[in-house]
Design a protein around this motif. Sequence first.
Motif, mmCIF file in Angstrom:
data_model
loop_
_atom_site.group_PDB
_atom_site.id
_atom_site.type_symbol
_atom_site.label_atom_id
_atom_site.label_comp_id
_atom_site.label_asym_id
_atom_site.label_seq_id
_atom_site.Cartn_x
_atom_site.Cartn_y
_atom_site.Cartn_z
ATOM 1 N N LEU A 414 -3.807 8.696 -9.223
ATOM 2 C CA LEU A 414 -3.301 8.025 -8.024
ATOM 3 C C LEU A 414 -1.913 8.518 -7.662
ATOM 4 N N LYS A 415 -1.073 8.709 -8.664
ATOM 5 C CA LYS A 415 0.286 9.183 -8.385
ATOM 6 C C LYS A 415 0.260 10.578 -7.762
ATOM 7 N N ALA A 416 -0.643 11.437 -8.252
ATOM 8 C CA ALA A 416 -0.753 12.771 -7.663
ATOM 9 C C ALA A 416 -1.152 12.685 -6.194
ATOM 10 N N PHE A 417 -2.046 11.751 -5.875
ATOM 11 C CA PHE A 417 -2.447 11.560 -4.477
ATOM 12 C C PHE A 417 -1.263 11.090 -3.640
ATOM 13 N N LEU A 418 -0.513 10.119 -4.149
ATOM 14 C CA LEU A 418 0.636 9.602 -3.398
ATOM 15 C C LEU A 418 1.744 10.642 -3.278
ATOM 16 N N ASP A 419 1.886 11.488 -4.323
ATOM 17 C CA ASP A 419 2.914 12.531 -4.295
ATOM 18 C C ASP A 419 2.489 13.757 -3.498
#
Length: 709
Positions: A414-419
């Motif tokens: 999820l963090k990779a998607f948000l970043d």
Amino acid sequence: MEAGEDFGPWLARQLKLADMTQTELAQAVEVTRAAVSAWITGRAAPRPETIERIARALNTDLATVHTRTTDTQAGLPVGWYHRPGHADGGRELGNAAAFAFDADVEVLARETCQNSLDERLTTNGQPVRVRYTLHELTGETLARFREAVQWDDLFPHYEAAAAQEQKVGRVINAGLRDMYQHDRLVLLRVDDYNAAGLTGDDYDDGRFAAVVRRQLDSHKSGSSAGGSYGLGKATLWATSRLGLVLMNSTLSEPHEGRTERRLIGRLDLPWRQVQGKPWAGPAWLGRPDPDSPGAAVARSWWADEETVEALHLGRESGEPGTSFLIVGAHDVASLADDSSASDGDEGEDDDSIQRMHRRLVRALGKNFWAAMTGGGDQLPLLEASVRTLRNGEVVLPEERVDPTVTQPSRTRALKAFLDGTTVEQLTESGQVVATTVPLSLPARGGARASLGEHRAVLLVTDAEDPDGKPNRVVAMRGNRMTVRDAAVPGLPLSTNPFQAVLLAGEAAGTQAPFAVEAEEFLRAAEPPEHNKWGQTEELTLTYSPSAYRRIASLTRETNAAIKELVARPKKRPKAGGGRLAPKLTVGTGTKKRRLSAATLPVLEELDAQVLEGGAWQVIGEIRIPAGGHTWRLAPVAKFDVRSGPRPSIAWAEIVGVDNCQVVDGTLRFSDGARSATFRGVTDPMTHAVRTSLSGLVVELRTGEGESLS
């Protein structure tokens, strides 16, 4: 005078509460009735010396009149109001809404955190903070709390309810017995901050009435809100063996000119008869409403700090939000596997505050890891923590739930998607691949036409041990609570362990097509438990009887996309599967005859994990040089030891996965094959050492007993 509620409305309410007329106050403070009327309408303000006389007339202190942040204690005291029995003789033998859920702290965590997310104040961009406090009261501390809740007035009603043979009566009887026999009472308080609070009038439409007065009133304002049934709040009362919940709310918008320390209590009991008089069920702790017939209905009141502390409802700041205090908390339907319990915890009962603490932490991490994850320019939506006290002393310090610990792989995804750091194809460990899958949205009102196509975001990454079972996909929408958690079926046995995340509706981002419409559609497809998407009455009534097929199609598209993304093994996976890596090696044996190095197959990659029954599951990939397919090799599993011979382990199962088959324990490669994959599961009955304390070596041996690596 200091800033507080406007003096006029405050004074008018104090006169009403004290059952005092304007004329009577005028006589008491030696002014005209016209002067009192001018104060109430805001046309004038009393002089300082007159304010002192007003305080004496209302039987309060001067500071209360100056600050006007609470009501005076004059006239009508705070007490319990019990709803009278129905005139037609009808009886409710319990709150049916509470039976929709198990009395389980996992369910409580899901419903209360979801409600706090729904009520988060979004204008400041900050997360809603939710803190769970378990507090065990004993001895004198318990006695003081019972006095604060006016226990002596409640006990006859509890006694009558506990004598009944219905389910609610048995639960109440168990709660009373535990409190009196063991001299203890467990309180569970749920505080949220940066939330709307219980705004609105006591009786009219609003958050307060929806929670305190009404059943099946969800009062949800946004499309991403979690509930649509109004059942979730019932978990608060279901978790109390005494059916008692107290509330203290700091409002995000003023009511009666104030925002802090709005208190009310609600008790849910079955129909009962006390001293020959029938009572319908619920009761409220509050200030008698002078506008009700005979001032017999209780409403919320603005409490002083001393009362708030006595009721264990103190809040740490003036930030908007609500504190719910569950009195007599219990945990009936416990989590299925409390594997985190240590050997010394075996004697704990189901209501052990330490055990409940662990279950709350685990439930929050399992269901809300995504809401607690931020990235890019987005802060997390939620912060959650749990602490445990006994008589005010710390038993377990406050533990903030960290999604990178509870769900590391999914949080990374999820963090990779948000970043904005996702990739199109997995080529090495630690990467996150992203794609989209279609959700065809139906039109409302039973029309056969489609509204449009929403593109949900699918994320896939390597699995790590703390994530739990691998090869699963979790799905969520805008509030980022896990709604669906399911295994991906039909995967090849050689698939590297992964975790997948499906972001649908507003969770897919504001740029996703038809995000709002998808959010509304999926919300209608959730049952009261919010644990899946499928056919519901709400979905059928809002869209059509066949609308659920769109969700089945989304599931098929998601599973197909996952299989495509993970179909080919990564070139450089983590050997041994995460924490098993340092324990797993490729063994070599002594060759007893000369072998042609040009054609020897090589055991090139290994992946292993420990199954629930204690067995090792090993997946081996073999590189076969040209002409090497004629070799007959037998995989041999052994325990890794520092000295001496390695004990052998029997296979419970060994099968060929790709380009090979197993015949009499040896691998037979397909003609012309240049690579092959096999899978083996060891027999725990042949393990000389506990699996968790050992390492594993896999060797390839020729049919003549020679080894090859």
